[in-house]
Design a protein around this motif. Structure first.
Motif, PDB file in Angstrom:
ATOM      1  N   PRO A  67      33.948  52.901  40.132  1.00  0.00           N
ATOM      2  CA  PRO A  67      33.271  52.983  38.745  1.00  0.00           C
ATOM      3  C   PRO A  67      34.106  53.262  37.597  1.00  0.00           C
ATOM      4  O   PRO A  67      34.477  52.840  36.441  1.00  0.00           O
ATOM      5  CB  PRO A  67      31.535  53.296  38.864  1.00  0.00           C
ATOM      6  CG  PRO A  67      31.834  54.137  39.822  1.00  0.00           C
ATOM      7  CD  PRO A  67      32.610  53.737  41.120  1.00  0.00           C
ATOM      8  N   ASN A  68      34.195  54.318  38.287  1.00  0.00           N
ATOM      9  CA  ASN A  68      35.579  55.232  36.522  1.00  0.00           C
ATOM     10  C   ASN A  68      37.122  54.266  36.746  1.00  0.00           C
ATOM     11  O   ASN A  68      37.352  54.053  35.584  1.00  0.00           O
ATOM     12  CB  ASN A  68      35.710  56.523  37.055  1.00  0.00           C
ATOM     13  CG  ASN A  68      36.599  56.224  38.328  1.00  0.00           C
ATOM     14  OD1 ASN A  68      36.131  56.046  38.911  1.00  0.00           O
ATOM     15  ND2 ASN A  68      38.301  57.167  38.117  1.00  0.00           N
ATOM     16  N   LEU A  69      37.162  53.185  37.256  1.00  0.00           N
ATOM     17  CA  LEU A  69      37.811  52.346  36.882  1.00  0.00           C
ATOM     18  C   LEU A  69      37.133  50.711  35.933  1.00  0.00           C
ATOM     19  O   LEU A  69      38.086  50.219  35.844  1.00  0.00           O
ATOM     20  CB  LEU A  69      38.965  51.652  38.116  1.00  0.00           C
ATOM     21  CG  LEU A  69      39.895  52.902  38.561  1.00  0.00           C
ATOM     22  CD1 LEU A  69      40.578  53.495  40.100  1.00  0.00           C
ATOM     23  CD2 LEU A  69      39.979  53.900  37.842  1.00  0.00           C
ATOM     24  N   ILE A  70      35.990  50.472  35.853  1.00  0.00           N
ATOM     25  CA  ILE A  70      35.602  49.126  35.288  1.00  0.00           C
ATOM     26  C   ILE A  70      35.497  49.593  34.013  1.00  0.00           C
ATOM     27  O   ILE A  70      35.598  48.829  33.446  1.00  0.00           O
ATOM     28  CB  ILE A  70      34.755  49.186  36.405  1.00  0.00           C
ATOM     29  CG1 ILE A  70      35.085  48.849  37.876  1.00  0.00           C
ATOM     30  CG2 ILE A  70      33.592  48.266  35.785  1.00  0.00           C
ATOM     31  CD1 ILE A  70      33.691  48.648  38.570  1.00  0.00           C
ATOM     32  N   ALA A  71      35.200  50.661  33.700  1.00  0.00           N
ATOM     33  CA  ALA A  71      34.103  50.540  32.579  1.00  0.00           C
ATOM     34  C   ALA A  71      34.219  52.359  31.611  1.00  0.00           C
ATOM     35  O   ALA A  71      33.947  53.778  32.501  1.00  0.00           O
ATOM     36  CB  ALA A  71      32.622  49.546  32.480  1.00  0.00           C
ATOM     37  N   GLN A 125      43.058  36.641  40.175  1.00  0.00           N
ATOM     38  CA  GLN A 125      41.337  36.232  39.687  1.00  0.00           C
ATOM     39  C   GLN A 125      41.254  35.877  41.292  1.00  0.00           C
ATOM     40  O   GLN A 125      39.851  35.733  41.634  1.00  0.00           O
ATOM     41  CB  GLN A 125      40.772  35.716  39.212  1.00  0.00           C
ATOM     42  CG  GLN A 125      41.120  34.306  39.122  1.00  0.00           C
ATOM     43  CD  GLN A 125      40.698  33.685  37.420  1.00  0.00           C
ATOM     44  OE1 GLN A 125      38.921  34.121  37.372  1.00  0.00           O
ATOM     45  NE2 GLN A 125      40.981  32.785  35.982  1.00  0.00           N
ATOM     46  N   GLU A 126      41.667  34.977  42.068  1.00  0.00           N
ATOM     47  CA  GLU A 126      41.694  34.215  43.541  1.00  0.00           C
ATOM     48  C   GLU A 126      41.774  35.328  44.606  1.00  0.00           C
ATOM     49  O   GLU A 126      41.402  35.832  45.787  1.00  0.00           O
ATOM     50  CB  GLU A 126      42.704  34.010  44.036  1.00  0.00           C
ATOM     51  CG  GLU A 126      42.499  32.454  42.666  1.00  0.00           C
ATOM     52  CD  GLU A 126      41.163  31.269  43.209  1.00  0.00           C
ATOM     53  OE1 GLU A 126      40.207  31.656  44.503  1.00  0.00           O
ATOM     54  OE2 GLU A 126      40.667  31.235  41.708  1.00  0.00           O
ATOM     55  N   LYS A 127      42.457  36.649  44.336  1.00  0.00           N
ATOM     56  CA  LYS A 127      42.763  37.815  44.779  1.00  0.00           C
ATOM     57  C   LYS A 127      42.844  38.759  44.063  1.00  0.00           C
ATOM     58  O   LYS A 127      43.854  39.737  43.633  1.00  0.00           O
ATOM     59  CB  LYS A 127      44.015  37.971  45.718  1.00  0.00           C
ATOM     60  CG  LYS A 127      44.276  36.814  46.807  1.00  0.00           C
ATOM     61  CD  LYS A 127      45.362  36.748  47.045  1.00  0.00           C
ATOM     62  CE  LYS A 127      45.586  35.997  48.020  1.00  0.00           C
ATOM     63  NZ  LYS A 127      46.911  35.833  48.740  1.00  0.00           N
ATOM     64  N   PRO A 128      41.341  39.150  43.424  1.00  0.00           N
ATOM     65  CA  PRO A 128      41.195  40.668  42.296  1.00  0.00           C
ATOM     66  C   PRO A 128      41.367  41.839  43.244  1.00  0.00           C
ATOM     67  O   PRO A 128      41.024  42.423  44.269  1.00  0.00           O
ATOM     68  CB  PRO A 128      39.570  40.349  42.136  1.00  0.00           C
ATOM     69  CG  PRO A 128      39.496  39.346  43.334  1.00  0.00           C
ATOM     70  CD  PRO A 128      39.874  39.246  43.753  1.00  0.00           C
ATOM     71  N   ASP A 129      41.691  42.691  42.452  1.00  0.00           N
ATOM     72  CA  ASP A 129      41.405  43.935  42.131  1.00  0.00           C
ATOM     73  C   ASP A 129      40.288  44.666  42.481  1.00  0.00           C
ATOM     74  O   ASP A 129      39.510  45.645  43.722  1.00  0.00           O
ATOM     75  CB  ASP A 129      42.239  44.948  41.756  1.00  0.00           C
ATOM     76  CG  ASP A 129      43.343  44.696  41.498  1.00  0.00           C
ATOM     77  OD1 ASP A 129      44.384  44.114  42.456  1.00  0.00           O
ATOM     78  OD2 ASP A 129      44.177  44.815  40.125  1.00  0.00           O
ATOM     79  N   GLY A 130      39.060  44.071  42.132  1.00  0.00           N
ATOM     80  CA  GLY A 130      38.077  44.655  41.869  1.00  0.00           C
ATOM     81  C   GLY A 130      37.185  43.773  41.079  1.00  0.00           C
ATOM     82  O   GLY A 130      37.961  42.940  40.171  1.00  0.00           O
ATOM     83  N   THR A 186      36.016  47.354  28.846  1.00  0.00           N
ATOM     84  CA  THR A 186      36.933  48.207  29.914  1.00  0.00           C
ATOM     85  C   THR A 186      37.588  49.154  29.211  1.00  0.00           C
ATOM     86  O   THR A 186      37.698  49.770  28.062  1.00  0.00           O
ATOM     87  CB  THR A 186      37.156  46.925  30.391  1.00  0.00           C
ATOM     88  OG1 THR A 186      38.746  46.522  28.213  1.00  0.00           O
ATOM     89  CG2 THR A 186      36.805  45.498  30.212  1.00  0.00           C
ATOM     90  N   LEU A 187      38.272  49.940  30.331  1.00  0.00           N
ATOM     91  CA  LEU A 187      39.403  50.882  30.477  1.00  0.00           C
ATOM     92  C   LEU A 187      40.964  50.177  29.031  1.00  0.00           C
ATOM     93  O   LEU A 187      40.677  49.456  29.474  1.00  0.00           O
ATOM     94  CB  LEU A 187      39.874  51.363  31.248  1.00  0.00           C
ATOM     95  CG  LEU A 187      38.342  52.943  31.189  1.00  0.00           C
ATOM     96  CD1 LEU A 187      37.399  52.036  31.656  1.00  0.00           C
ATOM     97  CD2 LEU A 187      39.503  53.114  32.727  1.00  0.00           C
ATOM     98  N   ASP A 188      41.263  51.138  29.023  1.00  0.00           N
ATOM     99  CA  ASP A 188      42.438  50.918  28.026  1.00  0.00           C
ATOM    100  C   ASP A 188      43.343  49.755  29.019  1.00  0.00           C
ATOM    101  O   ASP A 188      44.369  49.267  29.265  1.00  0.00           O
ATOM    102  CB  ASP A 188      43.687  51.542  27.800  1.00  0.00           C
ATOM    103  CG  ASP A 188      44.191  51.064  27.001  1.00  0.00           C
ATOM    104  OD1 ASP A 188      44.247  50.357  25.689  1.00  0.00           O
ATOM    105  OD2 ASP A 188      45.374  51.468  26.582  1.00  0.00           O
ATOM    106  N   THR A 189      43.048  49.529  30.406  1.00  0.00           N
ATOM    107  CA  THR A 189      43.937  49.139  31.632  1.00  0.00           C
ATOM    108  C   THR A 189      43.706  47.938  32.083  1.00  0.00           C
ATOM    109  O   THR A 189      44.529  47.526  32.520  1.00  0.00           O
ATOM    110  CB  THR A 189      43.758  50.233  32.834  1.00  0.00           C
ATOM    111  OG1 THR A 189      42.313  50.268  33.277  1.00  0.00           O
ATOM    112  CG2 THR A 189      44.002  51.387  33.414  1.00  0.00           C
ATOM    113  N   GLY A 244      43.290  46.969  26.402  1.00  0.00           N
ATOM    114  CA  GLY A 244      41.672  47.047  27.570  1.00  0.00           C
ATOM    115  C   GLY A 244      40.972  47.196  26.452  1.00  0.00           C
ATOM    116  O   GLY A 244      41.493  46.730  25.100  1.00  0.00           O
ATOM    117  N   GLY A 245      39.732  47.726  26.378  1.00  0.00           N
ATOM    118  CA  GLY A 245      38.576  48.401  25.341  1.00  0.00           C
ATOM    119  C   GLY A 245      37.711  46.683  24.864  1.00  0.00           C
ATOM    120  O   GLY A 245      37.446  46.112  23.757  1.00  0.00           O
TER     121      GLY A 245
END
Length: 422
Positions: free
Chosen positions: A222-226, A177-182, A251-254, A263-264
């Protein structure tokens, strides 16, 4: 590629958490600071938006939104959108303008303000003693539609985010979370006062009422967030001013607390304004591997009831919606907790009730974004928008509102959106 072969970074545990939801923050109420409402205009893949929802005295909903979309190396796209819905006539007016020469921090102003050739939104302190700060919105969206609106925040209703400090409001994606992907972040003015006018087809229409401001950023595709979003806002002038808001994503299953495949996760944040004062801030996480109790000390929940298949969209549309809030008060000198709930019947796809519109998202966003955002094959995002008069059932200490301990049914208007992405 080659640098990764010789990387000295420790390998990431595939079962390590890769979602850090804001709803797990132990400090629910974080008062907004000046920087929280500044435009970041971030690069990479990100979407930043500032949305003003206003509900006028005749029940008309007026929404004004600025959307700043960054898509990698492409030049950012900025839109100003406006929707006006009259629940009596059922008429909807919609404009979406790709603006030109957008700047944040116009000359003499800070980054809370923005302007383009087609609009200006100016932040400034309020000269009204009962309100602390305000925005002026001036927009010329077409030959037949102009907006002039002042939106003020009452002094007794501070803007909020979940959690304090510069990281308040953020949900982080990725193992670090200090270097997040998003990330996702939301900031709110949960109760506003609006005055001004709309000029439509040469006719001036008074635009006086109450509403809400949301400033949000999705720092990731946006399609990778939720896979889904829920949003609701309730507004009433009864009892000195009552409002409620919820913002929720799944969230997606990822992304989850055990890496890909966990996820979910449902992340929900909200608030209640009672008697013209911010009374409760709520946040709750629903983990897919845990049963959610029927009641909890802090609740922030959106429920889709009795869903059915919608042949128009392919999604399971709810036939009713329920929203619940609960939490400790944030008011000085008051003891006890507060809970609230409301319900909206939206009917079936073949017999809808209170439906404003089903918005085909890909038909509305600019072409360049549509081609760059890698939606899952066959997916077509839709936003269902509903509005109607409802009752908000509220219970809490009488020190907040007389009779609240026995429960009050507050009449007002509920506007809600259900977004399906995948």
């Amino acid at each position: 590629m080659f640098s990764s072969l010789f990387s000295t970074a420790p390998p990431v545990d595939p079962k390590a958490p890769n979602l850090f939801p804001v709803s797990e923050n132990s400090d629910l109420f974080g008062e907004l600071e000046a920087k929280d409402l500044e435009w970041t205009c971030a690069g990479g893949f990100s979407t930043e938006t500032q949305i003003f929802y206003n509900f006028l005295q005749d029940g008309t909903m007026l929404m004004c939104q600025v959307i700043y979309s960054s898509i990698g190396l492409w030049y950012p796209t900025v839109q100003f959108t406006c929707k006006i819905y009259n629940p009596t006539t059922k008429k909807t007016t919609w404009r979406s303008v790709n603006v030109t020469n957008f700047v944040s921090a116009p000359p003499g102003l800070d980054k809370r303000s923005s302007k383009a050739d087609q609009f200006s939104i100016t932040y400034k302190p309020s000269s009204d003693g009962s309100h602390s700060e305000m925005y002026t919105i001036r927009a010329n969206l077409s030959d037949d539609l102009q907006i002039s609106l002042d939106v003020l925040r009452p002094s007794a209703v501070p803007g909020f985010k979940i959690g304090k400090g510069p990281k308040g409001g953020f949900s982080y994606f990725g193992p670090d979370q200090e270097k997040p992907d998003g990330y996702v972040v939301h900031r709110f003015w949960p109760r506003t006062s609006a005055s001004g006018h709309i000029i439509h087809n040469g006719n001036a229409i008074a635009a006086n009422g109450h509403g809400i401001l949301v400033h949000a950023i999705q720092g990731m595709r946006p399609n990778l967030i939720a896979s889904r979003w829920n949003f609701a806002t309730f507004q009433s002038d009864a009892h000195g001013g009552v409002s409620a808001v919820q913002m929720e994503f799944t969230t997606l299953d990822t992304h989850g607390r055990s890496g890909a495949g966990s996820g979910g996760v449902i992340v929900n944040v909200g608030s209640l304004v009672l008697g013209g004062k911010l009374a409760v801030v709520t946040a709750e996480t629903r983990w897919p591997d845990e049963a959610q109790p029927e009641k909890a000390a802090v609740m922030s929940r959106a429920h889709h009831l009795n869903p059915v298949q919608d042949p128009d969209t392919g999604y399971m549309q709810p036939t009713a919606l329920e929203f619940r809030w609960a939490g400790p008060h944030v008011l000085q000198g008051v003891e006890g907790s507060i809970e609230a709930s409301t319900h909206l019947d939206v009917g079936s796809p073949s017999s809808p009730k209170n439906l404003i519109e089903k918005v085909d998202v890909l038909a509305e966003i600019p072409y360049v974004i549509k081609t760059m955002v890698n939606y899952v094959a066959g997916t077509k995002p839709y936003i269902y928008q509903w509005q109607n008069n409802v009752k908000l059932a509220v219970r809490g200490p009488d020190a907040i509102l007389p009779g609240l301990s026995d429960g009050l049914d507050v009449e007002g208007v509920l506007y809600t959106e259900a977004t399906f992405i995948s």
